[in-house]
Design a protein around this motif. Structure first.
Motif, PDB file in Angstrom:
ATOM      1  N   ILE A  51       4.929 -57.817  -5.489  1.00 30.39           N
ATOM      2  CA  ILE A  51       5.057 -56.567  -6.247  1.00 30.39           C
ATOM      3  C   ILE A  51       3.909 -55.613  -5.897  1.00 30.39           C
ATOM      4  O   ILE A  51       4.063 -54.395  -5.942  1.00 30.39           O
ATOM      5  CB  ILE A  51       5.111 -56.821  -7.782  1.00 30.39           C
TER       6      ILE A  51
ATOM      7  N   LEU B 233       3.169 -60.230 -18.711  1.00 33.93           N
ATOM      8  CA  LEU B 233       4.200 -59.247 -19.085  1.00 33.93           C
ATOM      9  C   LEU B 233       5.543 -59.913 -19.375  1.00 33.93           C
ATOM     10  O   LEU B 233       6.043 -60.675 -18.551  1.00 33.93           O
ATOM     11  CB  LEU B 233       4.440 -58.263 -17.939  1.00 33.93           C
TER      12      LEU B 233
ATOM     13  N   LEU C  43      -0.756 -58.514 -14.880  1.00 36.73           N
ATOM     14  CA  LEU C  43       0.714 -58.504 -14.973  1.00 36.73           C
ATOM     15  C   LEU C  43       1.292 -59.874 -15.354  1.00 36.73           C
ATOM     16  O   LEU C  43       2.443 -59.973 -15.756  1.00 36.73           O
ATOM     17  CB  LEU C  43       1.330 -58.032 -13.643  1.00 36.73           C
TER      18      LEU C  43
ATOM     19  N   TYR D 241       9.717 -51.573 -13.453  1.00 35.04           N
ATOM     20  CA  TYR D 241      10.376 -51.614 -12.142  1.00 35.04           C
ATOM     21  C   TYR D 241      11.211 -50.350 -11.892  1.00 35.04           C
ATOM     22  O   TYR D 241      11.343 -49.899 -10.748  1.00 35.04           O
ATOM     23  CB  TYR D 241      11.252 -52.869 -12.032  1.00 35.04           C
TER      24      TYR D 241
ATOM     25  N   LEU E  60       7.730 -61.608  -9.535  1.00 35.72           N
ATOM     26  CA  LEU E  60       6.786 -60.549  -9.134  1.00 35.72           C
ATOM     27  C   LEU E  60       6.142 -60.781  -7.759  1.00 35.72           C
ATOM     28  O   LEU E  60       5.098 -60.207  -7.452  1.00 35.72           O
ATOM     29  CB  LEU E  60       5.686 -60.344 -10.193  1.00 35.72           C
TER      30      LEU E  60
ATOM     31  N   GLN F 293      11.462 -61.369 -11.653  1.00 36.69           N
ATOM     32  CA  GLN F 293      10.598 -62.032 -12.633  1.00 36.69           C
ATOM     33  C   GLN F 293       9.386 -62.701 -11.956  1.00 36.69           C
ATOM     34  O   GLN F 293       8.306 -62.770 -12.529  1.00 36.69           O
ATOM     35  CB  GLN F 293      11.410 -63.082 -13.383  1.00 36.69           C
TER      36      GLN F 293
ATOM     37  N   THR G  26       0.304 -52.709 -17.080  1.00 36.96           N
ATOM     38  CA  THR G  26       1.755 -52.901 -16.974  1.00 36.96           C
ATOM     39  C   THR G  26       2.214 -52.364 -15.617  1.00 36.96           C
ATOM     40  O   THR G  26       1.471 -51.626 -14.958  1.00 36.96           O
ATOM     41  CB  THR G  26       2.526 -52.122 -18.065  1.00 36.96           C
ATOM     42  N   ILE G  27       3.450 -52.703 -15.252  1.00 38.37           N
ATOM     43  CA  ILE G  27       3.971 -52.158 -13.992  1.00 38.37           C
ATOM     44  C   ILE G  27       4.215 -50.668 -14.152  1.00 38.37           C
ATOM     45  O   ILE G  27       3.899 -49.868 -13.275  1.00 38.37           O
ATOM     46  CB  ILE G  27       5.255 -52.898 -13.585  1.00 38.37           C
TER      47      ILE G  27
ATOM     48  N   TYR H 250       9.645 -60.118 -19.531  1.00 41.45           N
ATOM     49  CA  TYR H 250      10.596 -59.583 -18.535  1.00 41.45           C
ATOM     50  C   TYR H 250      11.042 -58.160 -18.880  1.00 41.45           C
ATOM     51  O   TYR H 250      11.236 -57.330 -17.992  1.00 41.45           O
ATOM     52  CB  TYR H 250      11.812 -60.516 -18.376  1.00 41.45           C
TER      53      TYR H 250
ATOM     54  N   ILE I  23       8.645 -55.865 -17.458  1.00 43.67           N
ATOM     55  CA  ILE I  23       8.777 -55.841 -15.991  1.00 43.67           C
ATOM     56  C   ILE I  23       9.921 -54.910 -15.615  1.00 43.67           C
ATOM     57  O   ILE I  23       9.802 -54.035 -14.757  1.00 43.67           O
ATOM     58  CB  ILE I  23       9.028 -57.265 -15.437  1.00 43.67           C
TER      59      ILE I  23
END
Ligand code: NAD
Ligand code: ZN
Length: 354
Positions: A210, A167, A164, A176, A207, A205, A125-126, A169, A172
């Motif tokens: 990222i 994932l 990712l 974030y 990414l 969204q 995950t982020i 939103y 995300i």
């Protein structure tokens, strides 16, 4: 992109790349046994990615319940006993494949299994760009989150950005918040850059790019924890937005990062009152709205609940509530904040997030 921690000893590599997962086999070939501890959603979405590894006779897979559910005492005990059925030696490695919950859980298993076996973080995950680095591992107690745990460094962090892609939103957004927090702790240029890149929901969204912001986020975190691994002073800065954020999270059960973003706005308001800073609160509030953070939730909160939860924050001392405030972007400081200021800031927060 790769980097190496710079502790006096026991350093580990951090690899942030598409297809980084392919490098895992190199790190696990010399162990007697290796267990891939995989979040059930991640296993569902990426089963075929794990198949080649599982052809080796010394590599096993254990699926764990998705997310926070796994960080319980019962599940910890059950998984430990299950692992011990394999007649393990200390030359065992656990590989956490999932979000922050999988990393925290697996790291704690590794820290206590046979008094400590190796573990590797494979964040998916982020948010886990944050949790996989720094060596804090643990599970939850009925008395609160992460109250049972250890400081235990992984042998490597292998962050394959391909994970990712699946994932939602909401995840995300939650992740974030920590990437954005790391930019706030870095300085004006970093903040301008990240806001420009992710100025709308659609852009976030997608990414796009990222990876570079995740990498910068990890670097910002490392800068702090290399100097203060066990949270005596500077590591507290990483709690930016978390004093009020945790209170919102406990009360509303919204995802961690959503609550932290609200906590970040609250912190700006408190800083304006206490430190006489001139942060443009409506600018930040609008930014969160543009990204679709559920900020209206603050209308359902009342100050007394928030205050009650803020009083349980681990940063507090005998003086009362301690919060991380920004004197300016990139310049955090831990401050004692009086209740009257907290009340005023809460009222302002409700107004600005209408
Ligand atoms: P998480 O691990 O609960 O994952 C969130 C959800 O996303 C879960 O439902 C999971 O099944 C799903 N998921 C994971 N990877 C996915 C993927 N690639 N595609 C689709 N779904 C996926 O939560 P998180 O937000 O990653 O991390 C939060 C946890 O991290 C909390 O337990 C928190 O306490 C911990 N944390 C630890 C530290 C630390 O320093 N150790 C720091 C911050 C947070
Ligand atoms: Zn956090």
């Amino acid at each position: 992109m790769q980097l190496q921690t710079t502790y006096p000893n026991n350093n580990y590599p951090i690899i942030v790349e598409h297809n980084a997962f392919e490098e895992l086999s190199e790190y696990i070939q010399d162990y007697d046994k290796v267990f891939l501890i995989i979040d059930e959603y991640v296993d569902f979405n990426f089963k075929t990615k794990f198949m080649p590894l599982l052809e080796s006779t010394h590599i096993y897979k254990i699926i764990v319940p998705a997310g926070e559910k796994m960080k319980s005492f019962e599940h910890y005990q059950q998984t430990l006993e299950h692992l011990l059925e394999y007649n393990l030696t200390r030359n065992t490695c656990l590989v956490a494949i999932g979000g922050g919950a999988t990393g925290d859980f697996t790291g704690f298993l590794a820290s206590s299994l046979l008094r400590g076996v190796d573990f590797i973080q494979v964040p998916t995950t982020i948010l886990a760009h944050d949790s996989s680095v720094g060596g804090k591992v643990g599970i939850n107690s009925i008395h609160g989150k992460n109250l049972i745990g250890a400081f235990y460094r992984p042998k490597a962090v292998i962050y394959d950005l391909n994970f990712l892609a699946t994932l939602p939103y909401d995840e995300i957004l939650s992740g974030y918040a920590e990437v954005y927090k790391h930019a706030l702790l870095t300085g004006q240029v970093a903040v301008d850059d990240i806001e420009k890149h992710f100025s709308t929901k659609e852009k976030l969204q997608s990414l796009n790019d990222i990876d570079q912001f995740i990498f910068k986020g990890i670097k910002a975190k490392l800068n702090v924890i290399i100097k203060d691994e066990k949270e005596h002073n500077m590591r507290k800065y990483l709690n930016l937005g978390h004093t009020f954020g945790h209170a919102v999270e406990y009360k509303t059960k919204i995802p961690h990062g959503h609550a932290v973003m609200i906590g970040i706005i609250y912190q700006f308001i408190v800083a304006n009152i206490l430190l006489d800073t001139q942060f443009d609160i409506s600018y930040y509030a609008n930014y969160l709205k543009k990204l679709h953070y559920p900020v209206q939730i603050v209308q359902q909160l009342n100050f007394n609940d928030m205050y009650h939860y803020m009083l349980t924050d681990k940063k507090n001392n005998g003086e009362g509530i301690q919060m991380v405030l920004l004197e300016e972007l990139g310049k955090p400081r831990v401050c004692h904040v009086e209740k009257t200021i907290l009340i005023k800031a809460f009222d302002d927060l409700q107004l600005v997030l209408k």
